[in-house]
Motif scaffolding. Structure first.
Motif, PDB file in Angstrom:
ATOM      1  N   GLY A 241       0.806  -1.217   0.000  1.00 21.01           N
ATOM      2  CA  GLY A 241       0.000   0.000   0.000  1.00 21.01           C
ATOM      3  C   GLY A 241       0.836   1.262   0.000  1.00 21.01           C
ATOM      4  N   ILE A 242       2.029   1.173   0.520  1.00 20.01           N
ATOM      5  CA  ILE A 242       2.921   2.336   0.557  1.00 20.01           C
ATOM      6  C   ILE A 242       3.831   2.356  -0.664  1.00 20.01           C
ATOM      7  N   VAL A 243       4.432   1.227  -0.999  1.00 19.53           N
ATOM      8  CA  VAL A 243       5.468   1.163  -2.031  1.00 19.53           C
ATOM      9  C   VAL A 243       4.881   1.060  -3.438  1.00 19.53           C
ATOM     10  N   ARG A 244       3.876   0.214  -3.620  1.00 21.76           N
ATOM     11  CA  ARG A 244       3.176   0.013  -4.891  1.00 21.76           C
ATOM     12  C   ARG A 244       4.073  -0.498  -6.023  1.00 21.76           C
ATOM     13  N   ASP A 245       5.033  -1.314  -5.680  1.00 21.03           N
ATOM     14  CA  ASP A 245       5.895  -1.939  -6.679  1.00 21.03           C
ATOM     15  C   ASP A 245       6.229  -3.330  -6.165  1.00 21.03           C
ATOM     16  N   PRO A 246       5.981  -4.380  -6.957  1.00 19.72           N
ATOM     17  CA  PRO A 246       6.155  -5.739  -6.445  1.00 19.72           C
ATOM     18  C   PRO A 246       7.585  -6.060  -6.000  1.00 19.72           C
TER      19      PRO A 246
ATOM     20  N   GLN B  31       8.671  -6.593  -2.071  1.00 16.94           N
ATOM     21  CA  GLN B  31       9.317  -7.824  -1.612  1.00 16.94           C
ATOM     22  C   GLN B  31      10.621  -7.511  -0.886  1.00 16.94           C
ATOM     23  N   ASP B  32      11.404  -6.577  -1.428  1.00 15.14           N
ATOM     24  CA  ASP B  32      12.647  -6.172  -0.776  1.00 15.14           C
ATOM     25  C   ASP B  32      12.368  -5.557   0.593  1.00 15.14           C
ATOM     26  N   ALA B  33      11.352  -4.704   0.660  1.00 16.75           N
ATOM     27  CA  ALA B  33      11.008  -4.066   1.930  1.00 16.75           C
ATOM     28  C   ALA B  33      10.527  -5.102   2.949  1.00 16.75           C
ATOM     29  N   LEU B  34       9.766  -6.099   2.489  1.00 14.70           N
ATOM     30  CA  LEU B  34       9.325  -7.162   3.395  1.00 14.70           C
ATOM     31  C   LEU B  34      10.534  -7.919   3.943  1.00 14.70           C
ATOM     32  N   GLN B  35      11.470  -8.258   3.077  1.00 16.81           N
ATOM     33  CA  GLN B  35      12.665  -8.980   3.537  1.00 16.81           C
ATOM     34  C   GLN B  35      13.463  -8.131   4.522  1.00 16.81           C
ATOM     35  N   GLU B  36      13.549  -6.848   4.242  1.00 17.74           N
ATOM     36  CA  GLU B  36      14.247  -5.937   5.158  1.00 17.74           C
ATOM     37  C   GLU B  36      13.534  -5.903   6.515  1.00 17.74           C
ATOM     38  N   ALA B  37      12.208  -5.812   6.491  1.00 18.94           N
ATOM     39  CA  ALA B  37      11.435  -5.788   7.730  1.00 18.94           C
ATOM     40  C   ALA B  37      11.615  -7.091   8.512  1.00 18.94           C
ATOM     41  N   LEU B  38      11.575  -8.214   7.808  1.00 18.48           N
ATOM     42  CA  LEU B  38      11.760  -9.502   8.483  1.00 18.48           C
ATOM     43  C   LEU B  38      13.152  -9.615   9.100  1.00 18.48           C
ATOM     44  N   ALA B  39      14.150  -9.063   8.436  1.00 21.09           N
ATOM     45  CA  ALA B  39      15.511  -9.082   8.990  1.00 21.09           C
ATOM     46  C   ALA B  39      15.591  -8.227  10.256  1.00 21.09           C
TER      47      ALA B  39
ATOM     48  N   CYS C  25       7.396  -2.667   9.412  1.00 20.86           N
ATOM     49  CA  CYS C  25       7.025  -2.786   7.992  1.00 20.86           C
ATOM     50  C   CYS C  25       6.830  -1.411   7.360  1.00 20.86           C
ATOM     51  N   ILE C  26       6.159  -0.528   8.062  1.00 20.37           N
ATOM     52  CA  ILE C  26       5.940   0.826   7.555  1.00 20.37           C
ATOM     53  C   ILE C  26       7.280   1.523   7.341  1.00 20.37           C
ATOM     54  N   ASN C  27       8.173   1.405   8.314  1.00 20.34           N
ATOM     55  CA  ASN C  27       9.491   2.026   8.188  1.00 20.34           C
ATOM     56  C   ASN C  27      10.253   1.452   6.995  1.00 20.34           C
ATOM     57  N   ALA C  28      10.200   0.134   6.817  1.00 22.22           N
ATOM     58  CA  ALA C  28      10.895  -0.503   5.687  1.00 22.22           C
ATOM     59  C   ALA C  28      10.307  -0.019   4.361  1.00 22.22           C
ATOM     60  N   ALA C  29       8.991   0.156   4.301  1.00 22.63           N
ATOM     61  CA  ALA C  29       8.345   0.637   3.077  1.00 22.63           C
ATOM     62  C   ALA C  29       8.779   2.071   2.761  1.00 22.63           C
TER      63      ALA C  29
ATOM     64  N   ALA D 191      12.180   2.117   1.392  1.00 22.81           N
ATOM     65  CA  ALA D 191      12.159   1.728  -0.025  1.00 22.81           C
ATOM     66  C   ALA D 191      11.765   2.917  -0.902  1.00 22.81           C
ATOM     67  N   LEU D 192      10.795   3.711  -0.442  1.00 19.13           N
ATOM     68  CA  LEU D 192      10.402   4.903  -1.209  1.00 19.13           C
ATOM     69  C   LEU D 192      11.553   5.900  -1.297  1.00 19.13           C
ATOM     70  N   ARG D 193      12.267   6.089  -0.194  1.00 23.99           N
ATOM     71  CA  ARG D 193      13.418   7.003  -0.215  1.00 23.99           C
ATOM     72  C   ARG D 193      14.492   6.503  -1.188  1.00 23.99           C
ATOM     73  N   ARG D 194      14.745   5.203  -1.188  1.00 30.51           N
ATOM     74  CA  ARG D 194      15.718   4.640  -2.137  1.00 30.51           C
ATOM     75  C   ARG D 194      15.252   4.871  -3.578  1.00 30.51           C
ATOM     76  N   ARG D 195      13.957   4.695  -3.817  1.00 30.17           N
ATOM     77  CA  ARG D 195      13.408   4.906  -5.159  1.00 30.17           C
ATOM     78  C   ARG D 195      13.616   6.357  -5.583  1.00 30.17           C
ATOM     79  N   ARG D 196      13.310   7.296  -4.687  1.00 28.00           N
ATOM     80  CA  ARG D 196      13.483   8.714  -5.024  1.00 28.00           C
ATOM     81  C   ARG D 196      14.936   9.031  -5.361  1.00 28.00           C
ATOM     82  N   ARG D 197      15.857   8.489  -4.572  1.00 29.82           N
ATOM     83  CA  ARG D 197      17.285   8.712  -4.855  1.00 29.82           C
ATOM     84  C   ARG D 197      17.648   8.117  -6.215  1.00 29.82           C
ATOM     85  N   ARG D 198      17.144   6.925  -6.484  1.00 32.55           N
ATOM     86  CA  ARG D 198      17.429   6.260  -7.762  1.00 32.55           C
ATOM     87  C   ARG D 198      16.847   7.072  -8.922  1.00 32.55           C
ATOM     88  N   LEU D 199      15.628   7.586  -8.751  1.00 29.13           N
ATOM     89  CA  LEU D 199      15.003   8.381  -9.805  1.00 29.13           C
ATOM     90  C   LEU D 199      15.790   9.668 -10.046  1.00 29.13           C
ATOM     91  N   ARG D 200      16.258  10.297  -8.973  1.00 27.57           N
ATOM     92  CA  ARG D 200      17.072  11.502  -9.122  1.00 27.57           C
ATOM     93  C   ARG D 200      18.379  11.184  -9.833  1.00 27.57           C
TER      94      ARG D 200
END
Length: 181
Positions: free
Chosen positions: A25-30, A34-42, A65-69, A72-81
């Protein structure tokens, strides 16, 4: 299987689908979800002792989970920039009886996701956790680290904004009710 792993699976198994839906619901990318879920589980595994002592361990799991999501959004923004890529991936439509229904359903889901994305971060989190995932207000409040009344306010404001943004998707009777109110 050792005791720690057994206890871990007893806590995670019942909420794992809620964890992934919240992250989605936060990330909206499969892939990112999945990466954020694995990070949260770790993180959950590393902080297991603290988690077991927490009075509401499920809420803490959802907070992780929310923090991990959001990470992931912050990483996406950096990658997009960095790479200059624009746009967010859209998931494939769910199988439907007809192609027309599939397209209409995918379009409506995209509009809802975009509308939720236009909300403030706290409102989007609250509405996804409560209205979509069905988490009670007290659980959302614990996960968001705020009071229950604050969550109720975020959900109410999010619903009001979504009602306006998505008015054309409402059934015709409901849309007419809202225009007369």
């Amino acid at each position: 299987m050792d005791q720690r792993q057994l206890a871990y699976e007893r806590l995670i198994a019942p909420v794992e689908s809620r964890m992934i839906r919240t992250i989605w619901g936060i990330v909206r990318d499969p892939d990112e979800a999945q990466d954020a879920l694995q990070e949260a589980l770790a993180v959950i595994w590393r902080r297991w002792d603290r988690l077991q002592k927490h009075p509401n361990s499920e809420a803490l799991v959802m907070r992780i989970c929310i923090n991990a999501a959001y990470d992931a959004l912050r990483r996406r923004r950096r990658r997009l920039r960095w790479f200059g890529t624009q746009g967010l991936p859209v998931d494939a439509p769910d199988p439907a009886p007809s192609a027309v229904q599939a397209v209409a359903g995918a379009e409506a889901r995209l509009r809802v996701r975009e509308a939720i994305a236009s909300l403030s971060r706290r409102q989007a989190t609250a509405i996804v956790m409560h209205a979509v995932e069905g988490i009670p207000y007290e659980g959302v409040a614990a996960a968001m680290r705020c009071r229950e009344v604050t969550v109720r306010t975020h959900v109410a404001r999010a619903r009001a904004k979504l009602r306006v943004l998505l008015a054309d998707l409402a059934p015709s009777g409901r849309a007419q009710e809202n225009t007369h109110a």
